[in-house]
Write an enzyme that holds these catalytic residues in place. Structure first.
Site, PDB file in Angstrom:
ATOM      1  N   CYS A 197       0.834  -1.210   0.000  1.00 27.13           N
ATOM      2  CA  CYS A 197       0.000   0.000   0.000  1.00 27.13           C
ATOM      3  C   CYS A 197       0.870   1.263   0.000  1.00 27.13           C
ATOM      4  O   CYS A 197       1.892   1.333   0.680  1.00 27.13           O
ATOM      5  CB  CYS A 197      -0.927  -0.018   1.226  1.00 27.13           C
ATOM      6  SG  CYS A 197      -2.062   1.382   1.265  1.00 27.13           S
TER       7      CYS A 197
ATOM      8  N   CYS B 295       0.337   4.754   7.061  1.00 29.36           N
ATOM      9  CA  CYS B 295      -0.325   4.560   8.365  1.00 29.36           C
ATOM     10  C   CYS B 295       0.640   3.831   9.312  1.00 29.36           C
ATOM     11  O   CYS B 295       1.068   2.700   9.015  1.00 29.36           O
ATOM     12  CB  CYS B 295      -1.611   3.765   8.182  1.00 29.36           C
ATOM     13  SG  CYS B 295      -2.673   4.447   6.882  1.00 29.36           S
TER      14      CYS B 295
ATOM     15  N   CYS C 197       0.357   0.017  10.323  1.00 27.17           N
ATOM     16  CA  CYS C 197      -0.088  -0.987   9.353  1.00 27.17           C
ATOM     17  C   CYS C 197       1.044  -1.777   8.703  1.00 27.17           C
ATOM     18  O   CYS C 197       1.957  -1.209   8.089  1.00 27.17           O
ATOM     19  CB  CYS C 197      -0.939  -0.317   8.268  1.00 27.17           C
ATOM     20  SG  CYS C 197      -1.701  -1.539   7.182  1.00 27.17           S
TER      21      CYS C 197
ATOM     22  N   CYS D 193     -16.521  -9.419   5.383  1.00 21.21           N
ATOM     23  CA  CYS D 193     -15.865  -8.126   5.142  1.00 21.21           C
ATOM     24  C   CYS D 193     -14.582  -8.321   4.346  1.00 21.21           C
ATOM     25  O   CYS D 193     -13.679  -9.042   4.777  1.00 21.21           O
ATOM     26  CB  CYS D 193     -15.562  -7.462   6.486  1.00 21.21           C
ATOM     27  SG  CYS D 193     -14.731  -5.879   6.295  1.00 21.21           S
TER      28      CYS D 193
ATOM     29  N   CYS E 260     -19.639  -6.373   3.556  1.00 19.46           N
ATOM     30  CA  CYS E 260     -18.897  -5.160   3.918  1.00 19.46           C
ATOM     31  C   CYS E 260     -17.595  -5.134   3.124  1.00 19.46           C
ATOM     32  O   CYS E 260     -16.991  -6.180   2.901  1.00 19.46           O
ATOM     33  CB  CYS E 260     -18.601  -5.203   5.420  1.00 19.46           C
ATOM     34  SG  CYS E 260     -17.604  -3.822   5.992  1.00 19.46           S
TER      35      CYS E 260
ATOM     36  N   CYS F 113     -19.519   1.753   8.700  1.00 23.52           N
ATOM     37  CA  CYS F 113     -18.802   1.045   9.767  1.00 23.52           C
ATOM     38  C   CYS F 113     -17.554   1.869  10.026  1.00 23.52           C
ATOM     39  O   CYS F 113     -16.674   1.953   9.157  1.00 23.52           O
ATOM     40  CB  CYS F 113     -18.455  -0.367   9.283  1.00 23.52           C
ATOM     41  SG  CYS F 113     -17.290  -1.214  10.370  1.00 23.52           S
TER      42      CYS F 113
ATOM     43  N   ARG G 119     -18.037  -3.395  17.809  1.00 22.19           N
ATOM     44  CA  ARG G 119     -17.259  -4.595  17.451  1.00 22.19           C
ATOM     45  C   ARG G 119     -15.916  -4.597  18.168  1.00 22.19           C
ATOM     46  O   ARG G 119     -15.105  -3.686  17.961  1.00 22.19           O
ATOM     47  CB  ARG G 119     -17.076  -4.639  15.920  1.00 22.19           C
ATOM     48  CG  ARG G 119     -16.433  -5.915  15.414  1.00 22.19           C
ATOM     49  CD  ARG G 119     -16.592  -6.070  13.888  1.00 22.19           C
ATOM     50  NE  ARG G 119     -17.997  -6.047  13.524  1.00 22.19           N
ATOM     51  CZ  ARG G 119     -18.560  -5.102  12.761  1.00 22.19           C
ATOM     52  NH1 ARG G 119     -17.831  -4.148  12.237  1.00 22.19           N
ATOM     53  NH2 ARG G 119     -19.859  -5.133  12.503  1.00 22.19           N
TER      54      ARG G 119
END
Ligand code: SAM
Ligand code: DTB
Ligand code: SF4
Length: 326
Positions: free
Chosen positions: A47, A51, A54, A91, A124, A184, A256
């Protein structure tokens, strides 16, 4: 709710707070039901974003290799297994900054969603930034909910990510809302933020209109090679307090208990459920990180007398094709 109101709740004596969380939960939900959601990383690693938590960012040496987008058949097989195991929500996550209409990969994802949505589960996806057109196409393909976390307070955000902004995240969420998908949206705790940062994130969430359908609360899974590796683990009572305040502030949301359950004891998780968490990720793996095994989770739910939430046909992809109301 205002920040001051959230802080006053958070500072209640612990048993008063969790009793209020439990009462708010029982007003809106069947006591004893736990929503089981299965996660699948359909595009792992490589990616562009930075972040700091991550493992999938290409900027850090984490050992996670960049993979190609999974083919529809393989995703569908995983979704079928998830359904057989009792999950009612599937998801799919992609390690992308975002998606763009017209891009072949986006078209492929839309095709996959059309197939998965025929299984009757809540569908999702979490694909990063979206514009208006992309959001509408996802909705049309059968997505019922879009996961896009704000992750931390507006003030702390730039300490964690520099390649996009908190405002960028809010814009995507607006597109999701306009397209009629459930939102979400939640965060991660344990990234060096203060309690006030956690409550400022919650303040933003409580002001969403409509309210978020789900609020995932992740505890940082420390990932070797990322800047946030080495952060101290989250204190269980801080997690329980945040869950209870979230339940009271957004009572109709699925709260969650997301990443980080492998770092919690069974007793800690039980307290989180009592305080108001009513959804978990179910399956041995999150996206790249560990999750408790299915057998372990089944045993825990049994011991606590909790049962998987039955499917909610009114929220399935077919029922949500026109519109989905909370
Ligand atoms: N790329 C998309 C995005 O960022 O929105 C979707 C995938 S991204 C991995 C989804 C969410 O996973 C992040 O927003 C974050 O909340 C959570 N996450 C990622 N790494 C994590 C970690 N190490 N610990 C806890 N949560 C994590
Ligand atoms: C969410 O809030 N947590 C999930 C899901 N939404 C996409 C992701 C957790 C990821 C944990 C780290 C990993 O597996 O790499
Ligand atoms: Fe990319 Fe999402 Fe990971 Fe950020 S959280 S690096 S956007 S996959």
């Amino acid at each position: 709710m205002t920040f001051a109101e959230l802080r006053a709740l958070y500072d209640l004596p612990l048993y008063d707070l969790i009793s209020r969380g439990r009462a708010a939960y029982l007003q809106h939900w069947q006591g004893g039901e736990m929503q089981l959601c299965t996660l699948l990383s359909i595009k792992t690693g490589g990616c562009s974003e930075d972040c700091g938590y991550c493992a999938q960012s290409a900027r850090y040496q984490t050992g996670v290799k960049a993979e190609k987008l999974m083919e529809t058949d393989a995703v569908l097989a995983a979704a079928q297994r998830a359904k057989e195991n009792g999950s009612t929500r599937f998801c799919m996550g992609a390690a992308w900054k975002g998606v763009r209409d017209g891009d072949a990969k986006f078209e492929q994802v839309l095709g996959t969603i059309r197939e998965v949505s025929k299984l009757g589960m809540e569908v999702c996806v979490t694909l990063g930034q979206l514009g208006e057109t992309e959001a509408h196409k996802l909705k049309q393909a059968g997505v019922t909910a879009y996961n896009h976390n704000l992750d931390t307070s507006p003030e702390h955000y730039a300490n964690i990510v520099t390649t996009h902004t908190f405002e960028d995240r809010l814009n995507t969420i607006r597109h999701v809302q306009h397209a009629g998908m459930d939102v979400c949206c939640g965060g991660i705790i344990g990234m060096g933020e203060s309690i006030d940062d956690r409550l400022r994130l919650l303040e933003v969430l409580t002001n969403f209109s409509p309210a978020p359908e789900s609020v995932p609360i992740n505890c940082l899974m420390p990932q070797a090679g990322t800047p946030l590796h080495g952060q101290p683990p989250v204190d269980i009572f801080e997690l329980v307090r945040l869950i209870a305040v979230t339940r009271i502030a957004i009572p109709r949301a699925k709260v969650r208990l997301s990443a980080g359950r492998t770092l919690l004891t069974r007793e800690g998780q039980a307290l989180c459920f009592f305080a108001g968490a009513n959804s978990i990720f179910y399956g041995d793996k999150l996206l790249t990180a560990e999750n408790p095994g299915v057998d372990e989770d089944r045993a825990l739910l049994d011991e606590l007398g909790l049962v998987p939430q039955p499917p909610r046909p009114e929220r399935s992809a077919a029922a949500c094709a026109e519109s989905c109301v909370a």
